[in-house]
Design a protein around this motif. Structure first.
Motif, mmCIF file in Angstrom:
data_model
loop_
_atom_site.group_PDB
_atom_site.id
_atom_site.type_symbol
_atom_site.label_atom_id
_atom_site.label_comp_id
_atom_site.label_asym_id
_atom_site.label_seq_id
_atom_site.Cartn_x
_atom_site.Cartn_y
_atom_site.Cartn_z
ATOM 1 N N ALA A 72 16.206 65.313 23.784
ATOM 2 C CA ALA A 72 16.918 64.037 23.774
ATOM 3 C C ALA A 72 18.175 64.123 22.905
ATOM 4 C CB ALA A 72 15.993 62.928 23.273
ATOM 5 N N LYS A 73 18.076 64.829 21.797
ATOM 6 C CA LYS A 73 19.250 65.002 20.929
ATOM 7 C C LYS A 73 20.325 65.835 21.619
ATOM 8 C CE LYS A 73 16.714 64.554 16.553
ATOM 9 N NZ LYS A 73 16.308 65.241 15.295
ATOM 10 N N ALA A 75 20.898 65.983 24.699
ATOM 11 C CA ALA A 75 21.502 65.201 25.771
ATOM 12 C C ALA A 75 22.502 64.170 25.250
ATOM 13 C CB ALA A 75 20.411 64.500 26.576
ATOM 14 N N ASP A 76 22.476 63.917 23.950
ATOM 15 C CA ASP A 76 23.386 62.949 23.327
ATOM 16 C C ASP A 76 24.505 63.730 22.629
ATOM 17 O OD1 ASP A 76 24.728 61.090 21.840
ATOM 18 O OD2 ASP A 76 22.949 60.196 20.926
ATOM 19 N N PRO A 77 25.724 63.692 23.148
ATOM 20 C CA PRO A 77 26.823 64.480 22.550
ATOM 21 C C PRO A 77 26.984 64.253 21.056
ATOM 22 C CG PRO A 77 27.500 63.533 24.650
ATOM 23 C CD PRO A 77 26.159 62.926 24.320
ATOM 24 N N ALA A 78 26.822 63.022 20.605
ATOM 25 C CA ALA A 78 27.004 62.734 19.188
ATOM 26 C C ALA A 78 25.972 63.462 18.332
ATOM 27 C CB ALA A 78 26.920 61.231 18.949
ATOM 28 N N GLN A 79 24.698 63.467 18.793
ATOM 29 C CA GLN A 79 23.650 64.151 18.039
ATOM 30 C C GLN A 79 23.709 65.663 18.248
ATOM 31 O OE1 GLN A 79 19.689 62.155 17.726
ATOM 32 N NE2 GLN A 79 20.436 60.950 19.470
#
Length: 341
Positions: A72-73, A75-79
C-alpha cells in the motif's frame, strides 16, 4: 462458506480469525445497525470452534499482513518516496504465475475447449489437434457430455484411470483407479485425511520441522496434537530414524496417541530428496507403530540434482513387500496415502 455452482464447490477460507474485531459505533450506525443488541450474538470469536481460532497458517499470517501494508505504501507516491526500495516480491507462498512463470499451454487449451466445446470443431482450427483430442475424451466421459454436470464423488473415472496409468509407468507396479481420489488440490486432500485420522483430543500426527504449515494448521483445526520430528540440516535436511523414535516416544510419554506420520518428499520448504534406505526406515517405523503414512509428493517433478532421483513411497513399499514375502511382517499391513498435484 461453501458456494455451490453446478459441479464446482468453492470454499472462501478465512485463514486467520485472530484478526477479527467488533464493528465500531460509526460502522454500526452507517449500516443502520443498533448500537446495543437486545440479544447476545450466537457466533463470536469466543464461541466459535476454538480449533479453527487457534490454527495458524504462517504463509498467510503476519508476514503477508506486513507485505500488504508495504504494498500500500509503494502504491502511494508520497509514501513510496520515503522507502529505500521500489519493488516488493512476495515469497510467502509458491506462486509461480504471479512472478511471470508461463502456464503450460496444453493445459489451458484443453480447459478452454472443455468449458466451450465449439472450440474443438472450429474451421479453421483454433486449437492444436492433441488438445482437441484430449478435450473430446473428457467431454464424452462427462455425464450429459457437459463440464457443468456432477461427476462421481471421487472424481471423473476417466481421469482416475489416467492417473493410475501414470503411477504404473512411474513405479512399475499396478495401480487401482478405485484407490485414487481427485480433489481440488493436494491441500484439500491432506486436510480431509487428517480430519478422518484424528478421532480423539489425545490423537496426534508426527510432522517434519521445518514443514509446510498446512499440516500443523489442519491438525490444530481438527483438535489434534502436533508431534514434530526435526530434520538434520547438517545432512541436507535428512530424516533420521533415531529422531523419529525420539519424537514418537516423547509424544506418547506425554499422553498423545500418535496415529500418523507426515513426510514431505521432495521436501518443502527445504528441498531435500529422500534416498531409498531412508524411505525404508520410515516405512518400517510406520508399520511397526501402526501409523498411517501421509506421503506429500507434490514436488516430485521439481528435482534438480541428478544424483538424487525421486522415488515414490508406494514404489518403495511394494519393493519391500516383495522382498519380505509372506504376510507375517508388519510391512504387509502398512497404510500409505500419497498426494500429488
Amino acid at each position: 462458506i461453501f458456494f455451490r455452482c453446478k459441479a464446482v464447490w468453492t470454499m472462501a477460507q478465512t485463514i486467520s480469525v485472530t484478526h477479527c474485531r467488533r464493528m465500531t459505533a460509526e460502522e454500526h450506525s452507517a449500516q443502520g445497525q443498533p448500537l446495543e443488541c437486545q440479544f447476545p450474538r450466537a457466533l463470536t470469536v469466543s464461541t466459535m470452534n476454538q480449533g479453527v481460532h487457534d490454527s495458524e497458517y504462517a504463509v498467510r499470517g503476519a508476514v503477508l499482513v506486513k507485505a500488504t501494508e508495504v504494498a500500500a505504501k509503494l502504491a502511494d507516491p508520497a509514501q513510496a518516496a520515503n522507502l529505500s526500495f521500489q519493488r516488493l516480491i512476495r515469497c510467502n507462498i509458491g506462486n509461480p504465475h504471479a512472478v511471470q512463470q508461463a502456464p503450460i499451454t496444453f493445459f489451458r487449451q484443453v480447459a478452454a475447449a472443455v468449458q466451450y466445446p465449439p472450440l474443438v470443431d472450429m474451421d479453421p482450427p483454433v486449437l492444436p489437434q492433441d488438445a482437441c483430442r484430449r478435450a473430446r475424451e473428457y467431454i464424452q466421459a462427462m455425464p450429459g457430455k457437459s463440464v457443468g454436470s456432477y461427476t462421481e464423488s471421487d472424481g471423473l473415472q476417466l481421469v482416475r484411470k489416467q492417473v493410475a496409468s501414470f503411477i504404473e509407468r512411474r513405479d512399475g507396479f499396478p495401480a487401482d483407479p478405485k484407490s485414487i481420489e481427485l480433489t481440488t488440490g493436494a491441500s484439500e486432500a491432506v486436510k480431509r485425511c487428517i480430519q478422518v485420522i484424528l478421532t480423539d483430543v489425545n490423537d496426534g500426527v508426527m510432522v517434519p520441522c521445518p514443514q509446510y504449515p498446512l499440516y500443523s494448521c489442519a491438525i490444530t483445526m481438527f483438535g489434534g496434537h502436533v508431534a514434530y520430528y526435526y530434520l538434520d540440516e547438517d545432512r541436507g535436511w535428512a530424516v533420521d530414524a533415531k529422531e523419529l523414535r525420539a519424537s514418537y516416544d516423547e509424544a506418547t510419554s506425554s499422553g498423545v496417541k500418535v496415529r500418523s506420520i507426515a513426510v514431505i518428499n521432495p521436501g518443502n520448504p527445504c528441498g531435500s530428496v529422500l534416498d531409498v534406505d531412508t524411505m525404508k526406515d520410515i516405512l518400517n517405523f510406520a508399520a511397526e507403530e501402526n501409523l498411517v503414512l501421509l506421503a506429500d509428493e507434490v514436488y516430485q517433478e521439481n528435482v534438480y540434482a541428478e544424483d538424487r532421483p525421486f522415488q515414490s513411497f508406494k514404489k518403495v513399499l511394494r519393493m519391500m513387500q516383495q522382498e519380505k514375502g509372506g504376510t507375517s511382517d508388519p510391512i504387509h499391513s502398512a497404510q500409505l496415502i500419497a498426494f500429488h498435484s
